[in-house]
Scaffold this motif. Structure first.
Motif, mmCIF file in Angstrom:
data_model
loop_
_atom_site.group_PDB
_atom_site.id
_atom_site.type_symbol
_atom_site.label_atom_id
_atom_site.label_comp_id
_atom_site.label_asym_id
_atom_site.label_seq_id
_atom_site.Cartn_x
_atom_site.Cartn_y
_atom_site.Cartn_z
ATOM 1 N N LYS A 170 -6.865 -0.236 -5.737
ATOM 2 C CA LYS A 170 -7.697 0.953 -5.476
ATOM 3 C C LYS A 170 -8.951 0.574 -4.705
ATOM 4 O O LYS A 170 -9.353 1.266 -3.773
ATOM 5 N N LEU B 164 -8.004 -0.293 -1.179
ATOM 6 C CA LEU B 164 -7.612 0.916 -0.467
ATOM 7 C C LEU B 164 -8.839 1.661 0.047
ATOM 8 O O LEU B 164 -8.854 2.136 1.189
ATOM 9 N N GLU C 176 -9.558 2.376 3.944
ATOM 10 C CA GLU C 176 -9.749 3.738 4.449
ATOM 11 C C GLU C 176 -11.083 3.889 5.169
ATOM 12 O O GLU C 176 -11.175 4.626 6.146
ATOM 13 N N ASP D 123 -2.078 5.014 4.399
ATOM 14 C CA ASP D 123 -1.564 6.143 3.606
ATOM 15 C C ASP D 123 -0.268 5.783 2.882
ATOM 16 O O ASP D 123 -0.035 6.230 1.756
ATOM 17 N N ARG E 75 -1.260 4.012 -0.070
ATOM 18 C CA ARG E 75 -1.791 4.962 -1.048
ATOM 19 C C ARG E 75 -0.637 5.605 -1.821
ATOM 20 O O ARG E 75 -0.694 5.747 -3.040
#
Length: 82
Positions: free
Chosen positions: A21, A24, A28, A38, A41
């Motif tokens: 997380k 990520l 992003e 994505d 994700r």
């Protein structure tokens, strides 16, 4: 971006979701709108048991990249477990 993708993949594989997380969010911020991020994700959602969110994101990605095999692989896994 390749380095972050590799790190994300590693943490997803070993089920280190908190680290995934964090990475990520970094990815992003550095590469907003990148479909490869994505997809990761969606993998994170899948690993976290958030199948509907993963499937919804994958449907969006399928429209953007209809030949991306990872989209269909993850969608198939969701259908198996959900």
């Amino acid at each position: 971006m390749v380095e972050l993708e590799g790190l994300l993949d590693y943490h997803l594989e070993i089920n280190s979701l908190d680290d995934a997380k964090y990475l990520l969010k970094l990815a992003e911020n550095q590469h907003p709108g990148a479909t490869s991020i994505d997809i990761r994700r969606a993998k994170l959602y899948f690993s976290d048991g958030r199948f509907r969110e993963a499937y919804s994101l994958l449907n969006k990605l399928e429209g953007l990249e209809p030949s991306n095999h990872e989209v269909f692989l993850i969608k198939g896994l969701i259908q198996i477990v959900d």
